[in-house]
Design an enzyme around this catalytic site. Structure first.
Site, PDB file in Angstrom:
ATOM      1  N   ASP A  73      88.480  17.736 -56.904  1.00 28.77           N
ATOM      2  CA  ASP A  73      88.657  16.446 -57.474  1.00 28.77           C
ATOM      3  C   ASP A  73      89.426  15.542 -56.470  1.00 28.77           C
ATOM      4  OD1 ASP A  73      87.421  17.330 -59.591  1.00 28.77           O
ATOM      5  OD2 ASP A  73      89.289  17.412 -60.896  1.00 28.77           O
ATOM      6  N   GLU A 116      90.979  28.425 -61.153  1.00 30.76           N
ATOM      7  CA  GLU A 116      92.194  28.860 -60.449  1.00 30.76           C
ATOM      8  C   GLU A 116      92.633  29.816 -61.124  1.00 30.76           C
ATOM      9  OE1 GLU A 116      91.032  25.615 -61.387  1.00 30.76           O
ATOM     10  OE2 GLU A 116      90.214  25.531 -59.217  1.00 30.76           O
ATOM     11  N   ASP A 174      83.737  26.093 -62.275  1.00 31.87           N
ATOM     12  CA  ASP A 174      84.678  25.359 -62.062  1.00 31.87           C
ATOM     13  C   ASP A 174      86.142  25.811 -62.770  1.00 31.87           C
ATOM     14  OD1 ASP A 174      86.308  22.928 -61.957  1.00 31.87           O
ATOM     15  OD2 ASP A 174      85.278  21.867 -63.546  1.00 31.87           O
TER      16      ASP A 174
HETATM   17  O1  MIG Z   1      89.143  18.900 -66.189  1.00 27.38           O
HETATM   18  O2  MIG Z   1      83.838  19.521 -65.595  1.00 27.38           O
HETATM   19  O3  MIG Z   1      86.416  19.560 -60.615  1.00 27.38           O
HETATM   20  O4  MIG Z   1      84.016  18.430 -60.598  1.00 27.38           O
HETATM   21  O5  MIG Z   1      83.242  17.208 -63.067  1.00 27.38           O
HETATM   22  C1  MIG Z   1      88.047  18.489 -65.318  1.00 27.38           C
HETATM   23  C2  MIG Z   1      84.283  18.313 -65.570  1.00 27.38           C
HETATM   24  C3  MIG Z   1      86.784  19.319 -65.340  1.00 27.38           C
HETATM   25  C4  MIG Z   1      86.698  19.251 -62.634  1.00 27.38           C
HETATM   26  C5  MIG Z   1      85.788  19.489 -61.761  1.00 27.38           C
HETATM   27  C6  MIG Z   1      84.803  18.140 -61.748  1.00 27.38           C
HETATM   28  C7  MIG Z   1      84.021  18.360 -62.831  1.00 27.38           C
HETATM   29  C8  MIG Z   1      84.960  18.075 -64.260  1.00 27.38           C
HETATM   30  N1  MIG Z   1      85.952  19.214 -64.070  1.00 27.38           N
END
Ligand code: MIG
Length: 760
Positions: free
Chosen positions: A480, A409, A406
């Site tokens: 998201d 980017e 996650d």
């Molecule tokens: O700033 O890890 O897209 O699936 O549950 C949010 C917490 C960070 C974004 C991800 C999401 C995940 C969440 N993350």
């Protein structure tokens, strides 16, 4: 970009090097149907991170100087290069397929500096200059449809919109006007009345794809840096063009079979008790489930490669083993940001070895993410990828079976990373402007390679950020979304376009991530979601809970019915994934993929195909209990009633809350398995074949579902032939995997018959 008058050329094997008044450029025939167009604005090399192997195939080029330009012919297509470095592509019959636009871009509207500031503060695109180092303008013919471009919002056809490629984490509800999301896949296919072609801009810098938003006469792509370096791909179908793209950038390797099962996740399963409630809940309520995901709360202070043992009774590994005993595979999140904390081994080692991105002054660059101040691993450096890969051992030793990448980017809480942050690009020094769009890709690659070395099974990595070629290393999810109907609607074109961008293994958060789901939304979402390649229910902390049982018995029963249908057809999905590895074909396909000439199919946003046999027409609007269905040409069977329907046809189908309209093409055999609460619960001894009479055949594939032995021939292949009376032949054509089916049962409209399998 205009290079001025053409001065001359030389031919070096399959490359034609052209000199112009203002520079040099190259046309390279990679194969007879893949042409690279190159102008080294920044370097002389391709330096591709998407294409990792030499893909050149022998082509006999003929080059001919004519009055209207230099003509390069590969036998399968020809390219005309004229003054200014205008490049036009013709098919083997001499028809123009894709031509450069000769005019100028429309002058941008000039506004005052003050107005620019106001516009920018309100989030409008308001730059006066283009900031592009090049634009390639192509003639818009008027009858084009554009597909691909990764995970962009909106609908299937990208014509009339403009997009940017700059991996972006924007938590607002994503709508059609968003220019960029998490993934940068600078590849699209154009379908015109007569032709199809694809273009892949192999440039990781911020890039721009204006598909006729600026003009009705041209579309363009350009970039803010790097080289003009694109591939033109010709073919007779979208499938063929896509196969050229995946020939260049790679296909998605066959995943472990359990990954095709159901995944349950939520940001908020923090303690052992939380997870246990889910594990029990699934088994007690008879919802098949293969994976439970561990979001950031399993970690100690959000530090990567740590586990907050106190929340797991001091023995996370022991607990994960109890999950494994019940068939659950734990998937753990892994964010790139490494907490800045002296004494934390991952940070200390990264600093000591120079593994983090730096400021231009040479300091470790710090921004903030979940752990607070954090450093960013420099994944462009092969040593860093290796290090990151080795660190996966910590998670594997706990019993983790999949890694979820996650925030790659990369996302950051204290403003974006400046463009001049120093990164490595293999053996060179680079910067954030050039490496941003590759960051998630390279993180996934390091993770994949680490898991492969350490574990030996087919690595399961899920990533949010991608670049072209990420399909070789990871499955992805669309980030998201929200629990809103618009996002259930968007899921279909978004996943179809990801498939058309070389990423067949993709899914959206079923039920929606942010905002609050309703029972009706969840019921409808699982009806689409159970057919998406990656099938995971996930939601955000603070949002209404949306496990299958949160909305009462009726919704639970519907949910169960569709998860079970997914499990029934896992062997079919597995066959499709096997095909995806071999050919690059998507698993979930828009109708246009198989019905290119059909206008209704070209525009269809609310139905999709699984392979070429199953058509799904889900309800994706609140309150609707009838559904307008379109079936393209051919004979179809209603999955629920067995009614035979001949397309092309539009009709209205009753679709109460428990019905998702599904159609199966005549002449199909859908490989299926007996009910299981997780993949591998029982030996897959019995092969079920759902048969739909008509003329057709199918290749069914079987292996151990886990490791790479299939690449050494340890698999079985079955050739199945269907006719109007049912299955006329089921023959094993390859026997390399020791375990075979003890029984094969054909199911034809509810009547089951035992089949004899002929051996290889
Ligand atoms: O700033 O890890 O897209 O699936 O549950 C949010 C917490 C960070 C974004 C991800 C999401 C995940 C969440 N993350």
């Amino acid at each position: 970009m205009d290079l001025g008058k053409r001065k001359g050329y030389t031919v070096s094997e399959q490359k034609v090097i052209l000199s112009f008044e203002h520079g040099e450029a190259e046309i390279w025939a990679v194969t007879s149907k893949i042409i690279n167009v190159f102008c080294g604005l920044e370097s002389r090399e391709h330096d591709s991170r998407a294409i990792e192997e030499n893909r050149e195939q022998a082509v006999k080029l003929s080059v001919e100087e004519r009055e209207d330009g230099l003509w390069i012919d590969t036998g399968a297509l020809s390219v005309r290069v004229s003054d200014g470095f205008y490049v036009d592509f013709y098919d083997e019959n001499g028809d123009a397929v894709c031509a450069d636009y000769r005019g100028q871009r429309k002058p941008l509207q000039v506004v005052s500096d003050e107005m620019l500031k106001i516009l920018a503060s309100e989030g409008h695109k308001a730059d006066r200059g283009t900031g592009h180092v090049f634009d390639v303008l192509k003639q818009l013919r008027g009858d084009e449809y554009f597909y691909g471009l990764g995970d962009k919002t909106g609908f299937l056809d990208k014509r009339g919109y403009d997009y940017e490629m700059w991996n972006t984490d924007n938590p607002d509800p994503q709508v059609d006007s968003f220019k960029a999301l998490y993934k940068s896949i600078p590849f699209f296919m154009a379908l015109t009345g007569e032709h199809v072609y694809g273009i892949f801009l192999d440039n990781p810098c911020k890039s721009f794809f204006n598909m006729g938003q600026e003009s009705q006469e041209y579309y363009y792509f350009g970039a803010a840096g790097g080289n003009l370096d694109y591939y033109y791909m010709s073919g007779n179908s979208l499938a063929e063009v896509l196969s050229h793209y995946t020939y260049l950038t790679g296909t998605c390797p066959l995943p472990q079979k359990w990954t095709l099962g159901y995944h349950q996740s939520r940001w908020g399963y923090t303690t052992l008790e939380d997870v246990e409630e889910i594990a029990r809940g699934m088994r007690e309520r008879d919802i098949p489930c293969d994976a439970i995901h561990f979001d950031i709360d399993y970690m100690q202070d959000y530090k990567v490669f740590t586990w907050n043992e106190s929340r797991y009774q001091g023995d996370a590994a022991g607990y994960l083993a109890t999950l494994a005993d019940r068939g659950f595979k734990p998937v753990a999140i892994n964010d790139p940001g490494v907490k800045k904390e002296k004494g934390y081994a991952v940070y200390d080692e990264g600093v000591e070895k120079g593994y983090f991105a730096r400021t231009p002054q040479g300091q470790v660059y710090i921004n903030a993410v979940w752990p607070g101040d954090a450093a960013f691993p420099d994944f462009g450096n092969p040593a860093v990828r290796r290090w990151w890969g080795e660190n996966q051992k910590f998670l594997l030793d706990k019993g983790v079976r999949g890694i979820w990448n996650d925030m790659n980017e990369p996302a950051s809480f204290k403003g974006p990373l400046p463009e001049d942050v120093v990164f490595t690009d293999e053996d060179k020094t680079s910067d954030h402007a050039r490496m941003h769009n590759l960051y998630g890709h390279l993180m996934a690659k390091g993770t994949y390679e680490g898991l492969k070395r350490l574990d030996g099974r087919r690595p399961f990595v899920i990533t949010r950020a991608c670049f072209a070629g990420s399909q070789k290393y990871a499955t992805c999810w669309t980030g998201d979304n929200h629990s809103i109907w618009a996002h259930l609607q968007m899921a279909i074109p978004q996943l179809c376009n990801l498939g058309l961008s070389g990423m067949p293994f993709a899914g959206t958060d079923v039920g929606g991530f942010g905002s609050d789901a309703t029972g009706e939304l969840l019921a409808r979402w699982v009806q689409t979601g159970c057919f998406s390649p990656l099938f995971r229910n996930h939601s955000a902390m603070g949002s209404r809970r949306q496990e299958p049982w949160q909305f009462g018995e009726e919704i639970l029963a519907i949910y169960r019915k569709y998860v079970k249908l997914r499990y029934r057809w896992i062997p079919y999905f597995y066959d499709l994934f096997h095909e995806a590895e071999r050919t690059g074909a998507p698993v979930m396909r828009p109708l246009v993929y198989h019905y290119e000439k059909d206008e209704a199919a070209r525009k269809c946003n609310d139905e999709f195909l699984l392979g070429d046999r199953i058509l799904v027409a889900p309800v994706i609007w609140q309150g609707m209990n009838k559904r307008m269905v379109y079936l393209p040409e051919g004979v179809w069977y209603d999955y629920w009633t067995d009614e035979k329907i001949t397309g092309p046809v539009w009709f209205v189908r009753d679709a109460p809350l428990d019905v998702c309209p599904i159609y199966v093409k005549a002449g199909s055999v859908i490989p299926a398995m007996e009910p299981m609460s997780y993949v591998g619960e029982k030996k897959e001894d019995v092969l079920l074949l759902d048969v739909y009479p008509g003329i057709g055949e199918w290749e069914h594939y079987q292996d151990n579902g886990e490791d790479f032995a299939y690449r050494d021939g340890e698999y079985n292949q079955y050739h199945i032939v269907v006719d109007e009376r049912g299955i006329s032949q089921c023959r094993m054509t390859h026997h390399g995997y020791e375990r075979t089916y003890s029984r094969v049962l054909a199911n034809r409209f509810g009547v089951s018959t035992e089949l004899e399998t002929q051996r290889a």
